[in-house]
Design an enzyme around this catalytic site. Structure first.
Site, mmCIF file in Angstrom:
data_model
loop_
_atom_site.group_PDB
_atom_site.id
_atom_site.type_symbol
_atom_site.label_atom_id
_atom_site.label_comp_id
_atom_site.label_asym_id
_atom_site.label_seq_id
_atom_site.Cartn_x
_atom_site.Cartn_y
_atom_site.Cartn_z
ATOM 1 N N SER A 189 0.760 -1.027 0.078
ATOM 2 C CA SER A 189 0.063 -0.296 0.103
ATOM 3 C C SER A 189 0.944 1.226 0.118
ATOM 4 C CB SER A 189 -0.948 0.113 1.139
ATOM 5 O OG SER A 189 -0.117 0.213 2.369
ATOM 6 N N THR B 113 1.692 6.616 0.527
ATOM 7 C CA THR B 113 0.758 5.899 0.071
ATOM 8 C C THR B 113 1.089 5.549 -1.528
ATOM 9 O OG1 THR B 113 -1.574 5.180 -0.078
ATOM 10 C CG2 THR B 113 -1.163 7.286 -0.589
ATOM 11 N N ARG C 294 -5.176 9.585 -10.584
ATOM 12 C CA ARG C 294 -6.049 9.602 -9.568
ATOM 13 C C ARG C 294 -4.950 10.224 -8.153
ATOM 14 N NH1 ARG C 294 -6.155 7.345 -4.122
ATOM 15 N NH2 ARG C 294 -8.186 7.662 -3.205
ATOM 16 N N VAL C 295 -5.509 11.050 -7.659
ATOM 17 C CA VAL C 295 -4.610 11.711 -6.295
ATOM 18 C C VAL C 295 -5.600 11.608 -5.171
ATOM 19 C CG1 VAL C 295 -3.536 13.587 -5.129
ATOM 20 C CG2 VAL C 295 -3.309 13.173 -7.675
ATOM 21 N N GLY C 296 -5.077 11.003 -4.048
ATOM 22 C CA GLY C 296 -6.040 10.586 -2.915
ATOM 23 C C GLY C 296 -5.836 11.783 -2.001
ATOM 24 N N ASP C 297 -5.765 11.487 -0.752
ATOM 25 C CA ASP C 297 -5.767 12.317 0.364
ATOM 26 C C ASP C 297 -4.306 12.509 0.893
ATOM 27 O OD1 ASP C 297 -6.146 10.142 1.269
ATOM 28 O OD2 ASP C 297 -6.602 10.468 3.308
ATOM 29 N N THR D 183 -5.555 7.596 7.134
ATOM 30 C CA THR D 183 -5.427 6.270 6.121
ATOM 31 C C THR D 183 -7.051 6.005 5.675
ATOM 32 O OG1 THR D 183 -5.300 4.635 7.810
ATOM 33 C CG2 THR D 183 -3.237 5.586 6.990
ATOM 34 N N GLY D 184 -6.924 5.464 4.378
ATOM 35 C CA GLY D 184 -8.306 4.970 4.088
ATOM 36 C C GLY D 184 -8.889 5.783 3.088
ATOM 37 N N GLY E 256 -9.613 8.134 0.537
ATOM 38 C CA GLY E 256 -9.003 9.449 0.338
ATOM 39 C C GLY E 256 -9.997 10.413 0.035
HETATM 40 N N1 GLY Z 1 -5.702 7.308 1.827
HETATM 41 C C1 GLY Z 1 -5.150 6.918 0.810
HETATM 42 C C2 GLY Z 1 -5.738 7.154 -0.513
HETATM 43 O O1 GLY Z 1 -6.973 7.339 -0.693
HETATM 44 O O2 GLY Z 1 -4.990 7.539 -1.509
#
Ligand code: GLY
Length: 380
Positions: free
Chosen positions: A107, A242, A252-255, A275-276, A278
């Site tokens: 991950s 991550t 795609r960009v997460g949080d 985490t989780g 985003g």
């Molecule tokens: N929290 C990681 C993501 O959503 O990419």
């Protein structure tokens, strides 16, 4: 009382938080003005002087490192460095580098699961409390340790976030070597996912009895590592890194690289990370909200739970995110430390752990939660 009404009531108080956020943006502009007019040295000495702290707060400080459940080696390393007097940001980055470089954690970093085209794209952010500065990279390819590149964005540019090709060029300019981040294990998982996507494509999966046990499930999976620290001077720092959602749409960009969502540090109040899922976090400025709840006097754990309640409440407006009981069908976790060195964490759904190193002991502990797995209907 209706469950959702309870949630709404608990969230009313956040209005001031949103106003504070506007105030913070003004602060940020003035920081840049300082930099441009060559006053950064005097500004830095003011920010690092600790003059805004009362002597009682200074006395109550203690060294502490916390991390998401996959961070046991990270907290160990970060605490070792804190004890040597290293800056808390350097300490947490050195901690998460162990996980970024580990191919077994699928991950984060090297060995992370790839996007839908089989390419690993990494996101990371760092934030340094004493200078209220931060940096981030998103959709970074071919570099194992995006957290180190994020720190360079903070230190060596006037920007806060670099993405994609630009982030890679920046990393290479600073001597990072390009490497293929797709391990054989991650490639096989990705291929299995691709082959089992649809009954109407041109990819032939292996027969079930030919498939390695760990490839039997193509359920999507996502993790991340967040690590936060407070040092003996009560200075705070944090990092989140991550490989994002597995098989995500390229780009795609997460949080994790979004300051305020995947990470936020206010040296006068506390630090938070996540985490989780985003997307849910970005749409609710999660880590910023956790810090704002702590500013209002909530304990770190309560601040994390209050933030999850807000996110759960907002998610009910998006029906594709709800399970059959009308509750969020995704998980999201927050981790937090306040200025006194108190810590806490909370998860949308039960059965998780997080990691704490208090200088004596490095341990995994049960995370607080909003909803208990398997007992969804009891919540209503
Ligand atoms: N929290 C990681 C993501 O959503 O990419």
């Amino acid at each position: 009382m209706n469950f959702w009404l309870l949630l709404e009531n608990s969230l009313v108080n956040l209005r001031e938080t949103e106003m504070d956020k506007g105030g913070k943006m003004k602060n940020r502009l003035s920081r840049r003005d300082f930099l441009r007019t060559g006053m950064c040295l005097s500004a830095a000495s003011f920010l690092t002087s600790g003059k805004s702290l009362s002597s009682r707060e200074m006395k109550s400080s203690k060294r502490l490192v916390i991390a998401s459940g996959n961070g046991l080696r990270a907290t160990e390393k970060a605490m070792e460095l804190l004890k040597k007097g290293e800056d808390p940001l350097d300490a947490v980055i050195a901690g998460v580098n162990i996980v970024e470089e580990d191919p077994e954690d699928m991950s984060v970093g090297y060995g992370g699961l790839p996007n839908e085209e089989g390419v690993v794209e990494l996101d990371a952010s760092v934030m340094h409390g004493p200078t209220h500065n931060g940096g981030a990279v998103a959709s970074l390819r071919n570099i194992k340790t995006p957290s180190q590149v994020a720190k360079l964005v903070m230190e060596r540019t006037d920007h806060a976030l670099l993405v994609g090709e630009g982030a890679l060029k920046f990393a290479k300019a600073h001597g990072f070597k390009e490497e293929n981040l797709l391990t054989d294990k991650a490639r096989k998982k990705w291929l299995r996912w691709k082959e089992t996507l649809s009954a109407k494509d041109y990819w032939f999966p292996l027969q079930k009895d030919e498939v390695e046990p760990e490839l039997q499930s193509v359920l999507t999976y996502h993790g991340t590592i967040n690590c936060l620290a407070i040092d003996e001077k009560s200075d705070l720092a944090g990092v989140t890194t991550t490989s994002g959602f597995d098989y995500k749409i390229p780009g795609r960009v997460g949080d994790s690289p979004i300051i305020g969502a995947g990470l936020y540090v206010d040296n006068e109040v506390g630090a938070a990370g996540s985490t989780g899922r985003g997307e849910a976090n970005i749409l609710n400025c999660g880590s910023f909200t956790v810090v704002e709840f702590m500013r209002r006097g909530n304990s770190p754990e309560e601040a994390c739970l209050q933030t999850l309640k807000r996110i759960a409440s907002k998610s009910k407006l998006q029906t594709h995110l709800l399970n059959k009981d009308g509750l969020p069908r995704f998980n999201l976790k927050f981790y937090a430390i306040n200025k006194k060195g108190e810590y806490g964490a909370a998860s949308m759904w039960s059965d998780g752990k997080f990691v704490v190193h208090d200088g004596q002991e490095n341990k995994s502990i049960e995370i607080a939660y909003l909803f208990k797995n398997g007992e969804e209907r009891k919540q209503n």
